[in-house]
Design an enzyme around this catalytic site. Structure first.
Site, PDB file in Angstrom:
ATOM      1  N   THR A 143      38.991  39.523  40.894  1.00  0.00           N
ATOM      2  CA  THR A 143      38.760  38.224  40.447  1.00  0.00           C
ATOM      3  C   THR A 143      40.500  37.822  40.784  1.00  0.00           C
ATOM      4  O   THR A 143      41.395  38.614  41.261  1.00  0.00           O
ATOM      5  CB  THR A 143      38.616  38.157  39.051  1.00  0.00           C
ATOM      6  N   ASP A 144      40.839  36.524  40.133  1.00  0.00           N
ATOM      7  CA  ASP A 144      42.170  36.090  40.403  1.00  0.00           C
ATOM      8  C   ASP A 144      42.722  36.980  39.499  1.00  0.00           C
ATOM      9  O   ASP A 144      44.186  37.071  39.840  1.00  0.00           O
ATOM     10  CB  ASP A 144      42.273  34.665  39.979  1.00  0.00           C
ATOM     11  N   CYS A 145      42.550  37.254  38.383  1.00  0.00           N
ATOM     12  CA  CYS A 145      43.309  38.094  37.377  1.00  0.00           C
ATOM     13  C   CYS A 145      43.182  39.534  37.612  1.00  0.00           C
ATOM     14  O   CYS A 145      43.980  40.234  36.893  1.00  0.00           O
ATOM     15  CB  CYS A 145      43.041  37.760  35.823  1.00  0.00           C
ATOM     16  N   TYR A 146      42.143  39.927  38.286  1.00  0.00           N
ATOM     17  CA  TYR A 146      41.962  41.206  38.529  1.00  0.00           C
ATOM     18  C   TYR A 146      41.577  41.567  40.089  1.00  0.00           C
ATOM     19  O   TYR A 146      40.488  41.837  40.346  1.00  0.00           O
ATOM     20  CB  TYR A 146      40.877  41.869  37.665  1.00  0.00           C
ATOM     21  N   PRO A 147      42.485  41.593  40.893  1.00  0.00           N
ATOM     22  CA  PRO A 147      42.296  41.492  42.244  1.00  0.00           C
ATOM     23  C   PRO A 147      41.871  42.804  43.165  1.00  0.00           C
ATOM     24  O   PRO A 147      41.578  42.833  44.175  1.00  0.00           O
ATOM     25  CB  PRO A 147      43.531  40.841  42.756  1.00  0.00           C
TER      26      PRO A 147
END
Length: 391
Positions: A143-147
């Site tokens: 994800t954007d916060c957990y790439p």
């Protein structure tokens, strides 16, 4: 004081006596003779705490853990493996839950004998407590916060941010004596049961067992402080499958599987001696858990309950060859724990060898260790904030 005068104590009063080194503490085994010799009123006057213990496979157990974030980029770990044993990752970013019956995906025994497992979640827990590092793998979808999508590292127990032993169902109050009237071996969570009643497997510590000493949960509930896995733990409520309305003997002992506990404690304060990974041939993996509960003697009724002896405890005989897989187990009579401990029981027209899954030696050791902790002032009682239903 007259034998007729009622005895009344509180947990706070007993804790004051513990802190002053004045508390009288007996194990459940010692309390049997105390009640027989003194009577329940005198025993209640003299004894403050009775300690119990059991060490037995408890399949509904596991750990909540946090592996900590790696150096950036961060990861949302949707899937987690510890030594190739899958854990549940559907929590926060790097939290997981590892169940003790979950087998390793590449279990060597399963490769030779499909459906049979040697290593599972319980063994991972024991390895961590023995100071061994485990291989942690994690995968996320990004994800954007957990790439980050993949993570792999070796971790010892102290490397985890936190590890809580949290067991949904422990300390069963009575359980089945497993036999097999069939013609072939059946492989169960009670171990292999041989045909034609060649063995009778059972799991309880009898008179030492915690919930036989407080059959109506008068002193056990949310906030009860316990011995768990060699460290300090807590009861956090009734366990799954808790049955508060079993048929009982006049002494309050249930005649079928009934009460259970949900418990927790910090794994980092526990010992591998009291948390052992086990595997049952043809069934799978589990964890033997050391559990001990101090029972405060608040009155003569509690003295009477904690004076329970092996011959007072009746355990149902269940046929795992026919009845168990097909619904509600049928009761084929009862046998006392004293008879089970003798090594042989009579089932129908034959003598059957008994096989304990619970270690009586370790159960007694746990009760004695808890007694020492209390006598030394290192362990006080936790007063329940919410009681567990028993009727």
């Amino acid at each position: 004081m007259s034998e007729q005068k009622k005895v009344r104590k509180t947990v706070r009063e007993i804790n004051d006596r513990i802190r002053k080194g004045q508390a009288v503490v007996l194990t459940a085994k010692e309390m049997i003779d105390a009640v027989k010799s003194m009577g329940k009123v005198k025993a209640a006057q003299e004894v403050d705490v009775v300690t119990t213990g059991t060490f037995s496979p408890m399949c509904s157990s596991g750990i909540f853990f946090n592996i900590g974030q790696p150096e950036p980029p961060l990861i949302k770990a949707g899937k987690i493996w510890l030594n190739d044993v899958p854990a549940y990752g559907g929590l926060a970013a790097v939290d997981g839950y590892l169940g003790v019956t979950e087998p390793a995906e590449d279990d060597p025994l399963n490769k030779v004998f499909p459906g049979r497992f040697k290593y599972g979640g319980g063994h991972v827990i024991e390895d961590l407590l023995n100071g061994q590092k485990v291989r942690v793998r994690a995968a996320g979808y990004g994800t954007d916060c957990y790439p980050r999508k993949l993570l792999e590292r070796e971790m010892a127990l102290e490397d985890f941010r936190s590890v809580e032993l949290l067991n949904p169902r422990n300390g069963y109050q009575n359980y089945n004596c497993a036999v097999n009237f069939g013609e072939k071996v059946v492989y169960t969570y009670m171990g292999p049961i041989k045909p034609r009643c060649a063995n009778a497997n059972y799991a309880t510590a009898g008179a030492l067992s915690p919930l036989f000493n407080d059959p109506y949960f008068r002193t056990i509930g949310l906030g009860t402080k316990i011995f768990l896995g060699g460290g300090v733990g807590w009861v956090i409520g009734a366990g799954t499958q808790h049955n508060p309305k079993p048929k009982r003997t006049p002494r309050g002992i249930p005649l079928t599987p009934s009460g259970t506990l949900m418990v927790k404690g910090d794994l980092k304060g526990m010992q591998a001696r009291y948390l052992r990974g086990v595997s049952f041939l043809g069934y799978g993996c589990s964890l033997s858990v050391g559990l001990g509960i101090p029972i405060p003697i608040l009155d003569e009724e509690m003295a009477w309950f904690t004076g329970v002896a092996d011959e007072d405890i009746m355990i149902p005989i269940v046929d795992y060859g026919h009845d168990y897989p097909h619904g509600v187990p049928k009761n084929h009579g009862h046998v006392s724990y004293a008879e089970l401990r003798s090594g042989t029981i009579r089932v129908g027209d034959r003598d059957t060898a008994t096989v304990p899954l619970t270690s009586y030696t370790y159960s007694l050791e746990i009760a004695q260790t808890l007694k020492q902790w209390i006598e030394q002032g290192a362990f006080t009682l936790g007063e329940p904030q919410e009681m567990i239903h028993s009727e």
